[in-house]
Design a protein around this motif. Structure first.
Motif, PDB file in Angstrom:
ATOM      1  N   MET A 145       0.845  -1.188   0.000  1.00 62.10           N
ATOM      2  CA  MET A 145       0.000   0.000   0.000  1.00 62.10           C
ATOM      3  C   MET A 145       0.882   1.240   0.000  1.00 62.10           C
ATOM      4  SD  MET A 145      -3.243  -0.880   2.464  1.00 62.10           S
ATOM      5  CE  MET A 145      -2.228  -1.124   3.920  1.00 62.10           C
ATOM      6  N   GLN A 146       0.657   2.124  -0.955  1.00 58.52           N
ATOM      7  CA  GLN A 146       1.480   3.321  -1.065  1.00 58.52           C
ATOM      8  C   GLN A 146       0.901   4.455  -0.217  1.00 58.52           C
ATOM      9  OE1 GLN A 146       2.944   4.602  -4.825  1.00 58.52           O
ATOM     10  NE2 GLN A 146       3.178   2.535  -5.667  1.00 58.52           N
ATOM     11  N   ASP A 147       1.792   5.295   0.254  1.00 60.38           N
ATOM     12  CA  ASP A 147       1.396   6.459   1.035  1.00 60.38           C
ATOM     13  C   ASP A 147       1.550   7.696   0.152  1.00 60.38           C
ATOM     14  OD1 ASP A 147       0.930   8.491   2.803  1.00 60.38           O
ATOM     15  OD2 ASP A 147       2.321   7.795   4.343  1.00 60.38           O
ATOM     16  N   CYS A 148       0.441   8.135  -0.395  1.00 65.18           N
ATOM     17  CA  CYS A 148       0.433   9.322  -1.257  1.00 65.18           C
ATOM     18  C   CYS A 148      -0.235  10.497  -0.553  1.00 65.18           C
ATOM     19  CB  CYS A 148      -0.284   9.018  -2.568  1.00 65.18           C
ATOM     20  SG  CYS A 148       0.415   7.611  -3.463  1.00 65.18           S
ATOM     21  N   LEU A 149      -0.254  10.419   0.773  1.00 63.09           N
ATOM     22  CA  LEU A 149      -0.788  11.488   1.605  1.00 63.09           C
ATOM     23  C   LEU A 149       0.338  12.193   2.362  1.00 63.09           C
ATOM     24  CD1 LEU A 149      -3.012  13.059   3.115  1.00 63.09           C
ATOM     25  CD2 LEU A 149      -3.163  11.107   4.697  1.00 63.09           C
ATOM     26  N   HIS A 150       1.162  11.428   3.068  1.00 64.69           N
ATOM     27  CA  HIS A 150       2.266  12.016   3.831  1.00 64.69           C
ATOM     28  C   HIS A 150       3.454  12.302   2.916  1.00 64.69           C
ATOM     29  CE1 HIS A 150      -0.152   9.811   6.897  1.00 64.69           C
ATOM     30  NE2 HIS A 150       0.039  10.946   7.543  1.00 64.69           N
ATOM     31  N   TRP A 151       4.354  13.158   3.408  1.00 59.26           N
ATOM     32  CA  TRP A 151       5.451  13.654   2.590  1.00 59.26           C
ATOM     33  C   TRP A 151       6.801  13.192   3.137  1.00 59.26           C
ATOM     34  CZ3 TRP A 151       3.813  16.539  -1.603  1.00 59.26           C
ATOM     35  CH2 TRP A 151       2.494  17.018  -1.539  1.00 59.26           C
ATOM     36  N   CYS A 152       7.753  13.043   2.226  1.00 55.65           N
ATOM     37  CA  CYS A 152       9.136  12.797   2.645  1.00 55.65           C
ATOM     38  C   CYS A 152       9.658  14.030   3.371  1.00 55.65           C
ATOM     39  CB  CYS A 152      10.020  12.527   1.432  1.00 55.65           C
ATOM     40  SG  CYS A 152       9.729  10.948   0.593  1.00 55.65           S
ATOM     41  N   LEU A 153      10.477  13.792   4.384  1.00 57.28           N
ATOM     42  CA  LEU A 153      11.162  14.867   5.099  1.00 57.28           C
ATOM     43  C   LEU A 153      12.664  14.601   5.093  1.00 57.28           C
ATOM     44  CD1 LEU A 153       8.766  15.401   8.154  1.00 57.28           C
ATOM     45  CD2 LEU A 153       9.022  16.867   6.148  1.00 57.28           C
ATOM     46  N   PRO A 154      13.483  15.595   4.724  1.00 61.45           N
ATOM     47  CA  PRO A 154      13.114  16.940   4.302  1.00 61.45           C
ATOM     48  C   PRO A 154      12.221  16.911   3.073  1.00 61.45           C
ATOM     49  CG  PRO A 154      15.500  16.731   4.558  1.00 61.45           C
ATOM     50  CD  PRO A 154      14.938  15.362   4.613  1.00 61.45           C
ATOM     51  N   GLY A 155      11.424  17.960   2.913  1.00 57.56           N
ATOM     52  CA  GLY A 155      10.520  17.981   1.781  1.00 57.56           C
ATOM     53  C   GLY A 155       9.534  19.122   1.821  1.00 57.56           C
ATOM     54  N   ILE A 156       8.358  18.886   1.277  1.00 57.41           N
ATOM     55  CA  ILE A 156       7.369  19.939   1.051  1.00 57.41           C
ATOM     56  C   ILE A 156       6.923  20.621   2.346  1.00 57.41           C
ATOM     57  CG2 ILE A 156       5.217  20.487  -0.121  1.00 57.41           C
ATOM     58  CD1 ILE A 156       7.566  19.336  -1.848  1.00 57.41           C
ATOM     59  N   PRO A 157       6.700  19.915   3.458  1.00 59.54           N
ATOM     60  CA  PRO A 157       6.307  20.618   4.691  1.00 59.54           C
ATOM     61  C   PRO A 157       7.314  21.667   5.156  1.00 59.54           C
ATOM     62  CG  PRO A 157       5.757  18.307   4.885  1.00 59.54           C
ATOM     63  CD  PRO A 157       6.572  18.457   3.633  1.00 59.54           C
ATOM     64  N   ASP A 158       8.583  21.543   4.747  1.00 59.60           N
ATOM     65  CA  ASP A 158       9.557  22.590   5.082  1.00 59.60           C
ATOM     66  C   ASP A 158       9.121  23.924   4.477  1.00 59.60           C
ATOM     67  OD1 ASP A 158      10.975  20.474   6.174  1.00 59.60           O
ATOM     68  OD2 ASP A 158      12.311  20.273   4.451  1.00 59.60           O
ATOM     69  N   THR A 159       8.577  23.877   3.281  1.00 56.88           N
ATOM     70  CA  THR A 159       8.098  25.099   2.627  1.00 56.88           C
ATOM     71  C   THR A 159       6.914  25.680   3.386  1.00 56.88           C
ATOM     72  OG1 THR A 159       8.871  24.376   0.451  1.00 56.88           O
ATOM     73  CG2 THR A 159       7.123  26.043   0.491  1.00 56.88           C
ATOM     74  N   TRP A 160       6.043  24.836   3.909  1.00 55.75           N
ATOM     75  CA  TRP A 160       4.923  25.356   4.709  1.00 55.75           C
ATOM     76  C   TRP A 160       5.459  26.187   5.874  1.00 55.75           C
ATOM     77  CZ3 TRP A 160       2.087  20.005   5.584  1.00 55.75           C
ATOM     78  CH2 TRP A 160       1.773  19.443   4.341  1.00 55.75           C
ATOM     79  N   ASN A 161       6.514  25.690   6.500  1.00 59.62           N
ATOM     80  CA  ASN A 161       7.088  26.412   7.639  1.00 59.62           C
ATOM     81  C   ASN A 161       7.810  27.681   7.205  1.00 59.62           C
ATOM     82  OD1 ASN A 161       6.253  24.781   9.835  1.00 59.62           O
ATOM     83  ND2 ASN A 161       7.812  23.255   9.323  1.00 59.62           N
ATOM     84  N   GLU A 162       8.409  27.664   6.030  1.00 57.23           N
ATOM     85  CA  GLU A 162       9.024  28.894   5.530  1.00 57.23           C
ATOM     86  C   GLU A 162       7.971  29.964   5.303  1.00 57.23           C
ATOM     87  OE1 GLU A 162      12.779  28.390   2.879  1.00 57.23           O
ATOM     88  OE2 GLU A 162      11.422  26.761   2.308  1.00 57.23           O
ATOM     89  N   LEU A 163       6.818  29.564   4.768  1.00 60.35           N
ATOM     90  CA  LEU A 163       5.736  30.522   4.548  1.00 60.35           C
ATOM     91  C   LEU A 163       5.154  30.997   5.879  1.00 60.35           C
ATOM     92  CD1 LEU A 163       3.849  28.955   1.492  1.00 60.35           C
ATOM     93  CD2 LEU A 163       5.665  30.672   1.517  1.00 60.35           C
ATOM     94  N   LEU A 164       5.098  30.104   6.868  1.00 64.80           N
ATOM     95  CA  LEU A 164       4.652  30.502   8.190  1.00 64.80           C
ATOM     96  C   LEU A 164       5.610  31.537   8.770  1.00 64.80           C
ATOM     97  CD1 LEU A 164       2.903  30.146  10.767  1.00 64.80           C
ATOM     98  CD2 LEU A 164       4.448  28.262  11.408  1.00 64.80           C
ATOM     99  N   TYR A 165       6.900  31.264   8.675  1.00 62.59           N
ATOM    100  CA  TYR A 165       7.910  32.173   9.212  1.00 62.59           C
ATOM    101  C   TYR A 165       7.835  33.543   8.541  1.00 62.59           C
ATOM    102  CZ  TYR A 165      12.589  33.928  10.389  1.00 62.59           C
ATOM    103  OH  TYR A 165      13.645  34.683  10.840  1.00 62.59           O
ATOM    104  N   ALA A 166       7.575  33.539   7.237  1.00 57.57           N
ATOM    105  CA  ALA A 166       7.481  34.805   6.517  1.00 57.57           C
ATOM    106  C   ALA A 166       6.328  35.659   7.011  1.00 57.57           C
ATOM    107  CB  ALA A 166       7.310  34.536   5.020  1.00 57.57           C
ATOM    108  N   GLN A 167       5.296  35.036   7.585  1.00 58.75           N
ATOM    109  CA  GLN A 167       4.103  35.763   7.998  1.00 58.75           C
ATOM    110  C   GLN A 167       4.064  36.090   9.481  1.00 58.75           C
ATOM    111  OE1 GLN A 167       0.346  34.518   5.802  1.00 58.75           O
ATOM    112  NE2 GLN A 167       1.646  32.787   5.269  1.00 58.75           N
TER     113      GLN A 167
END
Length: 464
Positions: free
Chosen positions: A441-463
């Motif tokens: 069963m593949q996991d196409c919901l969660h993300w590899c880390l490092p990865g895309i959620p790092d960008t979410w935090n960069e956008l959070l930090y910017a705001q």
């Protein structure tokens, strides 16, 4: 007789002349001694004559030194005053006025280089509109090194996966800059503050990502586990606690995560029954939020993927409204129930921000799934490893999550809009890889880390 008399006469004249001369000399000496005015007048005239010579022959270096010293003291005073002003501004909460730059590059050039076109431009920035660009400085931490905070199942560098090109990109908003993230700067910015992430397992990924980003993926032995302060102890028989809280003593910064997949209050209907059903109060926020909100300085909420019939039935959740089982047919629909809950949470949180004006509250939009040819339990997959195969830009102004976007509109709660930008990154999921090898069963919901959620935090930090 006459000849001898002339000689005497001549001698008498010489003697008289001598006597007169001595008398005049004596008078002059007495006048000098008795009249100091004459003496003073002569001396003063001498110094008046010498004074210009003293000035002309004074060492030039001494005069220049005196001038420079006065100038340096004035400049130092101005610099000190400016430094004190900047320090005072930096100490008053989050919003520090930006320093005006003397950069003469054109707005177009600055945009191409990923720089803001004006010092205050980020205030009105749509962070979700822009493009992904390659960046050799990524990732921000090592997937091998961040074992202290990163779950092994999400550390794709520890799995059988061989391609990691998804790590080498950053998000660039169209007309504003996302500041370069540095852990030390983040901690200084968040001195004496608490950042709370509350939501589902995607929120937990964002939490782990933030911990890795702040530490640079390195082990920090002096970080304190303060979970007990927030009631985050592991219950007996549970696999894990309901969340985690860690404090960085150097800046007294606390980062925590609490699991609340629906953000609703969940109340056991029969505490004596291990298989009891739970009242899922659609119109009440999670008790954790009500209890600890006054301690937060930054709050990030998320929900979404547990709003389906399978999850609700599997968790034995029973919808409640106004303290009793829901009898509204419209709310029986899962989509309507989610919309109702999100709006209830935002309305409550918006009212709380009046009492807690320093709190910055965000509602993160839903992270996309990328299953194709089925779902997680019916053979769905996400095998693509080519970055940005479906495009690299987001040009729309509105959010791709209309539920969250509509709920926060007009409120004090800000949107952390990551849906559309994450939709372009299907190659960044866990996919078929695991610590033990490939999985059925593949996991196409969660993300590899490092990865895309790092960008979410960069956008959070910017705001913030």
């Amino acid at each position: 007789m006459m000849k001898g008399g002339s000689v005497y006469v001549l001698r008498g004249k010489r003697l008289s002349f001598t006597i007169v001369a001595l008398t005049c000399t004596t008078i002059l000496l007495l006048a000098w001694e008795w009249t100091p005015f004459v003496n003073n007048l002569i001396l003063e005239n001498q110094f008046e004559i010498l004074s210009p010579e003293i000035q002309i022959h004074a060492p030039a270096a001494d005069l220049m030194s005196t001038k420079n010293k006065a100038s340096m003291e004035e400049e130092f005073s101005d610099e000190s005053e400016a430094r004190e002003i900047r320090t005072d501004q930096a100490g008053q909460g989050f919003d520090v006025p930006p320093t005006v730059s003397s950069d003469t590059r054109s707005p177009e050039t600055r945009i191409d280089e990923g720089l803001p076109t004006s010092p205050v431009e980020t205030k009105g920035c749509n962070y979700a509109k822009g493009k992904w660009v390659a960046d050799s400085r990524r990732p921000l931490y090592s997937g091998f090194g961040c074992k202290q905070w990163l779950s092994g199942m999400w550390a794709c560098r520890m799995t059988q996966r061989k391609d990691f090109s998804y790590e080498g990109y950053r998000w660039q908003p169209e007309k504003c800059m996302v500041p370069e993230f540095e852990g030390s700067k983040f901690l200084r910015r968040m001195r004496d503050k608490t950042i709370a992430l509350v939501g589902d397992s995607l929120g937990r990924q964002q939490f782990q990502s933030l911990m890795c980003m702040v530490t640079g993926g390195k082990e920090i032995p002096d970080v304190e586990n303060v979970g007990k302060e927030y009631g985050l102890a592991k219950p007996r028989g549970a696999i894990r606690p309901d969340g985690w809280a860690y404090r960085f003593p150097s800046t007294n910064t606390t980062i925590l995560y609490y699991w609340s997949a629906s953000l609703c209050e969940l109340e056991a209907l029969n505490i004596t029954n291990p298989k009891t059903e739970y009242a899922m109060h659609l119109d009440r926020p999670a008790t954790f939020l009500i209890r600890y909100l006054p301690r937060f300085d930054v709050l990030v909420l998320n929900t979404g993927h547990h709003w389906n019939r399978g999850k609700i039935n599997g968790n034995r959740w029973v919808m409640y409204v106004d303290g009793r089982p829901n009898d509204n047919r419209a709310l029986a629909d899962i989509g309507n129930a989610k919309n109702f809950t999100v709006n209830s949470i935002v309305k409550w949180l918006d009212s709380q921000l009046l009492q807690h004006p320093k709190l910055k509250a965000f509602f993160r939009t839903m992270a996309p799934r990328h299953f194709i040819n089925g779902d997680w339990n019916t053979g769905g997959s996400c095998d693509n490893t080519i970055p940005l195969a479906g495009g690299s830009e987001v040009s729309q102004d509105e959010s791709s999550d209309p539920v969250i976007g509509g709920a926060v509109n007009g409120s004090r709660v800000k949107i952390l809009d990551i849906t559309a930008i994450s939709q372009l990154r299907d190659e960044g999921h866990i996919s078929k890889y695991s610590l033990k090898g490939t999985q059925e069963m593949q996991d196409c919901l969660h993300w590899c880390l490092p990865g895309i959620p790092d960008t979410w935090n960069e956008l959070l930090y910017a705001q913030i």
